[in-house]
Design a protein around this motif. Structure first.
Motif, PDB file in Angstrom:
ATOM      1  N   ALA A 177     -10.159   0.188   0.866  1.00 22.67           N
ATOM      2  CA  ALA A 177     -11.462   0.630   0.374  1.00 22.67           C
ATOM      3  C   ALA A 177     -11.325   1.899  -0.467  1.00 22.67           C
ATOM      4  O   ALA A 177     -11.967   2.025  -1.514  1.00 22.67           O
ATOM      5  N   ARG A 178     -10.488   2.844  -0.031  1.00 24.09           N
ATOM      6  CA  ARG A 178     -10.290   4.096  -0.774  1.00 24.09           C
ATOM      7  C   ARG A 178      -9.782   3.819  -2.179  1.00 24.09           C
ATOM      8  O   ARG A 178     -10.155   4.491  -3.136  1.00 24.09           O
ATOM      9  N   LEU A 179      -8.939   2.817  -2.316  1.00 22.59           N
ATOM     10  CA  LEU A 179      -8.399   2.451  -3.627  1.00 22.59           C
ATOM     11  C   LEU A 179      -9.389   1.619  -4.447  1.00 22.59           C
ATOM     12  O   LEU A 179      -9.119   1.299  -5.601  1.00 22.59           O
ATOM     13  N   LEU A 208       0.814  -1.214   0.000  1.00 30.35           N
ATOM     14  CA  LEU A 208       0.000   0.000   0.000  1.00 30.35           C
ATOM     15  C   LEU A 208       0.849   1.267   0.000  1.00 30.35           C
ATOM     16  O   LEU A 208       0.402   2.316  -0.463  1.00 30.35           O
ATOM     17  N   SER A 209       2.081   1.180   0.496  1.00 29.53           N
ATOM     18  CA  SER A 209       2.964   2.355   0.530  1.00 29.53           C
ATOM     19  C   SER A 209       3.237   2.894  -0.875  1.00 29.53           C
ATOM     20  O   SER A 209       3.530   4.075  -1.038  1.00 29.53           O
ATOM     21  N   HIS A 210       3.126   2.051  -1.884  1.00 24.37           N
ATOM     22  CA  HIS A 210       3.321   2.497  -3.270  1.00 24.37           C
ATOM     23  C   HIS A 210       2.207   3.447  -3.726  1.00 24.37           C
ATOM     24  O   HIS A 210       2.395   4.198  -4.674  1.00 24.37           O
ATOM     25  N   PHE A 211       1.063   3.404  -3.054  1.00 22.91           N
ATOM     26  CA  PHE A 211      -0.114   4.160  -3.478  1.00 22.91           C
ATOM     27  C   PHE A 211      -0.426   5.343  -2.558  1.00 22.91           C
ATOM     28  O   PHE A 211      -1.543   5.833  -2.538  1.00 22.91           O
ATOM     29  N   ASP A 237      -8.041   8.217  -5.479  1.00 22.90           N
ATOM     30  CA  ASP A 237      -9.254   7.802  -6.180  1.00 22.90           C
ATOM     31  C   ASP A 237      -9.223   6.295  -6.406  1.00 22.90           C
ATOM     32  O   ASP A 237      -8.147   5.694  -6.493  1.00 22.90           O
ATOM     33  N   PRO A 238     -10.399   5.669  -6.533  1.00 25.44           N
ATOM     34  CA  PRO A 238     -10.438   4.228  -6.789  1.00 25.44           C
ATOM     35  C   PRO A 238      -9.676   3.863  -8.068  1.00 25.44           C
ATOM     36  O   PRO A 238      -9.803   4.538  -9.097  1.00 25.44           O
ATOM     37  N   LEU A 239      -8.905   2.816  -7.986  1.00 31.23           N
ATOM     38  CA  LEU A 239      -8.104   2.369  -9.132  1.00 31.23           C
ATOM     39  C   LEU A 239      -8.985   1.859 -10.270  1.00 31.23           C
ATOM     40  O   LEU A 239      -8.559   1.850 -11.420  1.00 31.23           O
ATOM     41  N   THR A 240     -10.209   1.476  -9.955  1.00 30.22           N
ATOM     42  CA  THR A 240     -11.127   0.999 -10.991  1.00 30.22           C
ATOM     43  C   THR A 240     -11.565   2.133 -11.922  1.00 30.22           C
ATOM     44  O   THR A 240     -12.132   1.875 -12.973  1.00 30.22           O
ATOM     45  N   GLY A 241     -11.285   3.374 -11.550  1.00 27.11           N
ATOM     46  CA  GLY A 241     -11.603   4.508 -12.405  1.00 27.11           C
ATOM     47  C   GLY A 241     -10.554   4.802 -13.459  1.00 27.11           C
ATOM     48  O   GLY A 241     -10.755   5.648 -14.330  1.00 27.11           O
ATOM     49  N   LEU A 242      -9.437   4.084 -13.417  1.00 26.08           N
ATOM     50  CA  LEU A 242      -8.367   4.284 -14.396  1.00 26.08           C
ATOM     51  C   LEU A 242      -8.730   3.606 -15.714  1.00 26.08           C
ATOM     52  O   LEU A 242      -9.368   2.549 -15.733  1.00 26.08           O
ATOM     53  N   PHE A 297      -4.184 -10.039  10.574  1.00 26.86           N
ATOM     54  CA  PHE A 297      -4.856  -8.916  11.209  1.00 26.86           C
ATOM     55  C   PHE A 297      -4.595  -7.690  10.359  1.00 26.86           C
ATOM     56  O   PHE A 297      -3.447  -7.394  10.029  1.00 26.86           O
ATOM     57  N   LEU A 298      -5.661  -7.002   9.968  1.00 27.43           N
ATOM     58  CA  LEU A 298      -5.519  -5.757   9.234  1.00 27.43           C
ATOM     59  C   LEU A 298      -6.083  -4.637  10.099  1.00 27.43           C
ATOM     60  O   LEU A 298      -7.169  -4.769  10.667  1.00 27.43           O
ATOM     61  N   SER A 299      -5.331  -3.551  10.179  1.00 29.98           N
ATOM     62  CA  SER A 299      -5.766  -2.414  10.992  1.00 29.98           C
ATOM     63  C   SER A 299      -6.897  -1.662  10.293  1.00 29.98           C
ATOM     64  O   SER A 299      -7.127  -1.813   9.096  1.00 29.98           O
ATOM     65  N   ARG A 300      -7.564  -0.832  11.063  1.00 26.57           N
ATOM     66  CA  ARG A 300      -8.616   0.015  10.509  1.00 26.57           C
ATOM     67  C   ARG A 300      -8.047   0.885   9.391  1.00 26.57           C
ATOM     68  O   ARG A 300      -8.671   1.068   8.350  1.00 26.57           O
ATOM     69  N   GLU A 301      -6.835   1.412   9.585  1.00 33.98           N
ATOM     70  CA  GLU A 301      -6.206   2.260   8.576  1.00 33.98           C
ATOM     71  C   GLU A 301      -5.946   1.493   7.282  1.00 33.98           C
ATOM     72  O   GLU A 301      -6.129   2.019   6.191  1.00 33.98           O
ATOM     73  N   GLN A 302      -5.506   0.250   7.396  1.00 33.54           N
ATOM     74  CA  GLN A 302      -5.270  -0.565   6.208  1.00 33.54           C
ATOM     75  C   GLN A 302      -6.584  -0.831   5.469  1.00 33.54           C
ATOM     76  O   GLN A 302      -6.637  -0.726   4.240  1.00 33.54           O
TER      77      GLN A 302
END
Length: 135
Positions: A124-126, A74-77, A82-87, A114-119
Motif C-alpha cells: 500500500a505504501r508503494l 519488495l526488498s528492492h524497494f 512514496d507511491p510509485l505512481t508519483g514517479l 498468505f501475506l503478512s500485515r507488514e507486506q
C-alpha cells in the motif's frame, strides 16, 4: 509420483505511455529485470513494437511460498517511501503474482497465498495494486 511444484513469479510492474525506464532506474536506484520503451521494438523481438513503456522487477526466489517471493521483490524497494505512481511517466503500478501449474488438472495442484500485515502495508505504501493470475 509427486506433482512438480507450481512456478511462482512475483513482480512489481510500472507502466506508462511516456515512461522512460532509464529515468525510473536512476530515480529508484534499482536495475529492472524487464523493461520496454513505447514505440520501440519489444525486447527479444525483431518485429513487434511496444505500445506502452514498462519497467519491472521480478522475484528471484525459488520458494514454493508466494509470501517469500513477495518479500524478495519488495526488498528492492526498502528505501522507497512514496507511491510509485508519483514517479514521472508512471500511469499504472502493481504487484503481479503469477502461479503456473505444469499439470493444472492434477488432484493435488494447489498453492496457498498468505501475506503478512507488514507486506500489505509495504504494498500500500508503494501505491501498488495487486494482480493475481493462476494458470
Amino acid at each position: 509420483m509427486t506433482e512438480p511444484q507450481p512456478r511462482i513469479v512475483v513482480s512489481v510492474y510500472l507502466r506508462g505511455q511516456h515512461l522512460d525506464p532509464e529515468v525510473l532506474s536512476a530515480a529508484l536506484g534499482i536495475q529492472p529485470t524487464s523493461l520496454q520503451v513505447a514505440g520501440r521494438l519489444r525486447p527479444g523481438s525483431e518485429r513487434f513494437i511496444a505500445n506502452i513503456g514498462l519497467w519491472g522487477v521480478s522475484s528471484e526466489s525459488i520458494s514454493s511460498k508466494i509470501a517469500d517471493h513477495v518479500d524478495d521483490v519488495l526488498s528492492h524497494f526498502k528505501g522507497v517511501y512514496d507511491p510509485l505512481t508519483g514517479l514521472h511517466g508512471v500511469e499504472e503500478a502493481y504487484l503481479d503474482v503469477l502461479v503456473a501449474f505444469e499439470n493444472p488438472g492434477a488432484p493435488n495442484a494447489t498453492v496457498e497465498c498468505f501475506l503478512s500485515r507488514e507486506q500489505i502495508v509495504s504494498i500500500a505504501r508503494l501505491g501498488l495494486g495487486v494482480q493475481l493470475s493462476v494458470m
